[in-house]
Write an enzyme that holds these catalytic residues in place. Structure first.
Site, PDB file in Angstrom:
ATOM      1  N   THR A  26       0.837  -1.194   0.000  1.00 21.53           N
ATOM      2  CA  THR A  26       0.000   0.000   0.000  1.00 21.53           C
ATOM      3  C   THR A  26       0.873   1.245   0.000  1.00 21.53           C
ATOM      4  OG1 THR A  26      -1.857  -1.092   1.056  1.00 21.53           O
ATOM      5  CG2 THR A  26      -1.659   1.270   1.439  1.00 21.53           C
ATOM      6  N   GLN A  81      -3.812  -7.401  -6.422  1.00 22.84           N
ATOM      7  CA  GLN A  81      -4.250  -7.951  -5.140  1.00 22.84           C
ATOM      8  C   GLN A  81      -5.659  -7.447  -4.816  1.00 22.84           C
ATOM      9  OE1 GLN A  81      -2.930  -6.752  -1.215  1.00 22.84           O
ATOM     10  NE2 GLN A  81      -2.200  -8.833  -0.821  1.00 22.84           N
ATOM     11  N   HIS A 116      -6.309 -11.353  -1.176  1.00 22.10           N
ATOM     12  CA  HIS A 116      -5.672 -10.938   0.088  1.00 22.10           C
ATOM     13  C   HIS A 116      -6.479 -11.521   1.251  1.00 22.10           C
ATOM     14  CE1 HIS A 116      -3.493  -8.816   3.038  1.00 22.10           C
ATOM     15  NE2 HIS A 116      -3.597  -7.573   2.614  1.00 22.10           N
ATOM     16  N   ASN A 119      -3.185 -10.436   7.069  1.00 22.11           N
ATOM     17  CA  ASN A 119      -2.940  -9.136   7.727  1.00 22.11           C
ATOM     18  C   ASN A 119      -4.150  -8.493   8.391  1.00 22.11           C
ATOM     19  OD1 ASN A 119      -0.460  -9.693   6.745  1.00 22.11           O
ATOM     20  ND2 ASN A 119      -0.367  -8.044   5.260  1.00 22.11           N
ATOM     21  N   TYR A 127      -7.357  -8.285   7.546  1.00 25.04           N
ATOM     22  CA  TYR A 127      -8.452  -7.719   6.765  1.00 25.04           C
ATOM     23  C   TYR A 127      -9.608  -8.724   6.673  1.00 25.04           C
ATOM     24  CZ  TYR A 127      -4.968  -4.165   6.060  1.00 25.04           C
ATOM     25  OH  TYR A 127      -4.036  -3.197   6.305  1.00 25.04           O
ATOM     26  N   ARG A 166      -3.023 -15.043  -0.390  1.00 24.98           N
ATOM     27  CA  ARG A 166      -2.053 -14.644   0.633  1.00 24.98           C
ATOM     28  C   ARG A 166      -2.623 -14.862   2.030  1.00 24.98           C
ATOM     29  NH1 ARG A 166       1.382  -9.095   1.982  1.00 24.98           N
ATOM     30  NH2 ARG A 166       3.370 -10.167   1.991  1.00 24.98           N
ATOM     31  N   ASN A 202      -3.135  -5.248  12.800  1.00 23.73           N
ATOM     32  CA  ASN A 202      -4.581  -4.973  12.793  1.00 23.73           C
ATOM     33  C   ASN A 202      -5.322  -5.712  13.902  1.00 23.73           C
ATOM     34  OD1 ASN A 202      -4.724  -3.016  10.732  1.00 23.73           O
ATOM     35  ND2 ASN A 202      -4.590  -4.613   9.168  1.00 23.73           N
ATOM     36  N   GLY A 247       9.363  -6.748  -0.099  1.00 23.29           N
ATOM     37  CA  GLY A 247       8.607  -5.513   0.022  1.00 23.29           C
ATOM     38  C   GLY A 247       9.520  -4.310   0.068  1.00 23.29           C
ATOM     39  N   ARG A 248       9.985  -3.993   1.285  1.00 24.18           N
ATOM     40  CA  ARG A 248      10.822  -2.794   1.459  1.00 24.18           C
ATOM     41  C   ARG A 248      11.991  -2.726   0.467  1.00 24.18           C
ATOM     42  NH1 ARG A 248      10.297  -0.792   7.138  1.00 24.18           N
ATOM     43  NH2 ARG A 248      12.385   0.003   6.796  1.00 24.18           N
TER      44      ARG A 248
HETATM   45  C1  8OZ Z   1       0.278  -1.166   5.761  1.00 21.94           C
HETATM   46  C2  8OZ Z   1      -0.498  -0.038   5.642  1.00 21.94           C
HETATM   47  C3  8OZ Z   1      -1.683  -0.108   4.964  1.00 21.94           C
HETATM   48  C4  8OZ Z   1      -2.102  -1.303   4.407  1.00 21.94           C
HETATM   49  C5  8OZ Z   1      -1.340  -5.049   4.437  1.00 21.94           C
HETATM   50  C6  8OZ Z   1      -2.619  -3.722   2.899  1.00 21.94           C
HETATM   51  O1  8OZ Z   1      -0.681  -5.131   5.472  1.00 21.94           O
HETATM   52  C7  8OZ Z   1      -1.786  -3.717   3.932  1.00 21.94           C
HETATM   53  C8  8OZ Z   1      -1.328  -2.441   4.540  1.00 21.94           C
HETATM   54  C9  8OZ Z   1      -0.132  -2.352   5.218  1.00 21.94           C
HETATM   55  O2  8OZ Z   1      -1.675  -6.049   3.826  1.00 21.94           O
END
Ligand code: 8OZ
Length: 355
Positions: free
Chosen positions: A25, A97, A173, A176, A178, A225, A233, A313-314
């Site tokens: 993101t 995604q 997705h 994480n 969600y 994923r 979260n 990622g990073r």
């Molecule tokens: C960090 C900030 C906002 C979204 C994820 C989509 O962790 C994210 C996300 C990560 O999968």
């Protein structure tokens, strides 16, 4: 022995290397529509074996942050087409995604200022990111069982839109914290209907989403994923080893696309408790690993046969030519966290290439 530079076949899609750009993101889509700047950012990274897009909201309700792209409107499809054209012109491959944040939203970001939806009416600890800055999360509304088919259909429609937008495939997705992850883990799913309780029931929504997307894309073009022990979260499961071995076994029975596993906990709150070798053994298809891998660990993961693909990622934020830098053993640019979320070209498309 394979290494990171050994091509890998996802069915009829050949990836020239095993180095995948992880979904990230970046909040640079004002009005939730992908821009030319995003096309430039992804084009710069087209030497990745595969690019996975940042999360793209499947509906207005799926949005949880300012400036994230969607894949539910015509303007979004047109915006993404410019992105995929740029990546393809540069010789790359790109999946999108598909994302629904569930309770990780806020009325400020929701249609009609409604509360966000979730499996159960449990408020996450922490703060949502709104247009006016961080605000405490609210208690979400538990989805009625009769609303679930509509959500599944939004994933299906997003998969249709992804094809129209020129993507090579989709990643679902389910990690994480969600929406789909909120169903999978027992800390957030207290439902007593067919979508809660047993792991079989908690898996049901993800299973239905995978089945719906399989009507649109062949299995090898669909990734999933998961993040078995990520606490990000404010989510948790009482027994991630048992839960996720069963989830992966169930997934393995219905699809053969890649499984993308974020290992460990991004928040550092929990001690590593999952034996990922057993998670890996439960899946028969291609296996992609993520979270903190460097060149040495990634090379080991591929050479040992543990993983087929590694996502970064990073390192991809700061190194558009990460593949070439790994090939040469060249030093890496360091990412600037201040420019991760939102803003323009700075810290986005201005990281230097080698030479
Ligand atoms: C960090 C900030 C906002 C979204 C994820 C989509 O962790 C994210 C996300 C990560 O999968």
């Amino acid at each position: 022995m394979p290494d990171l530079f050994t091509p890998f076949d996802l069915g009829d899609l050949t990836l020239p290397n095993r180095i995948v750009m992880a979904p990230m993101t970046r909040n640079r889509a004002p009005d939730n529509v992908p821009t030319e700047l995003m096309a430039e950012y992804y084009r710069q990274r087209a030497t990745a074996g595969l690019i996975i897009s940042e999360g793209a909201a499947i509906s207005p309700q799926a949005i949880g942050y300012p400036g994230v792209p969607g894949i539910y409107s015509e303007a979004q499809v047109a915006g993404w087409k410019r992105v995929t054209d740029a990546v393809h012109d540069a010789g790359g491959r790109m999946f999108i995604q598909l994302w629904h944040v569930g309770r990780i939203s806020h009325p400020d970001l929701q249609p009609d200022g409604a509360p966000p939806v979730a499996p159960s009416a449990l408020r996450p600890a922490g703060e949502a990111m709104t247009f006016e800055g961080p605000k405490p999360f609210v208690t979400p509304r538990a989805l009625e069982i009769g609303e679930i088919p509509q959500i599944v259909d939004q994933y299906r429609q997003a998969a249709v839109n992804a094809k129209q937008a020129g993507f090579d495939g989709v990643e679902i997705h389910a990690a994480n914290g969600y929406l789909l992850d909120q169903f999978l883990r027992d800390g957030t799913n207290r439902r007593t209907d067919a979508y809660g309780g047993s792991v079989e029931n908690r898996f049901r929504l993800l299973g239905e989403v995978v089945e719906a997307v399989k009507h649109i894309w062949p299995e090898h073009r669909i990734g999933v994923r998961l993040s078995p022990e990520n606490r990000f979260n404010d989510i948790a499961d009482s027994n991630p080893q048992v839960t996720f071995e069963e989830i992966v076994t169930r997934l393995s029975a219905i699809t053969s696309g890649y499984l993308h596993v974020l290992e460990g906990d991004m928040t550092g709150q929990s001690e590593p408790a999952v034996d990922y070798a057993r998670v890996r053994a439960a899946y028969h298809g291609p296996y992609m690993v993520n979270n903190g891998y460097d060149l040495a660990r990634a090379t080991d993961a591929i050479a040992s046969g543990y993983a087929d693909l590694v996502s970064f990622g990073r390192p991809f934020i700061a190194n558009p030519d990460l593949v070439e830098r790994f090939r040469r053993g060249a030093p890496l640019n360091e990412p600037d966290e201040a420019t991760f979320y939102g803003g323009g070209a700075e810290g986005y498309t201005d990281y230097p290439f080698l030479e």
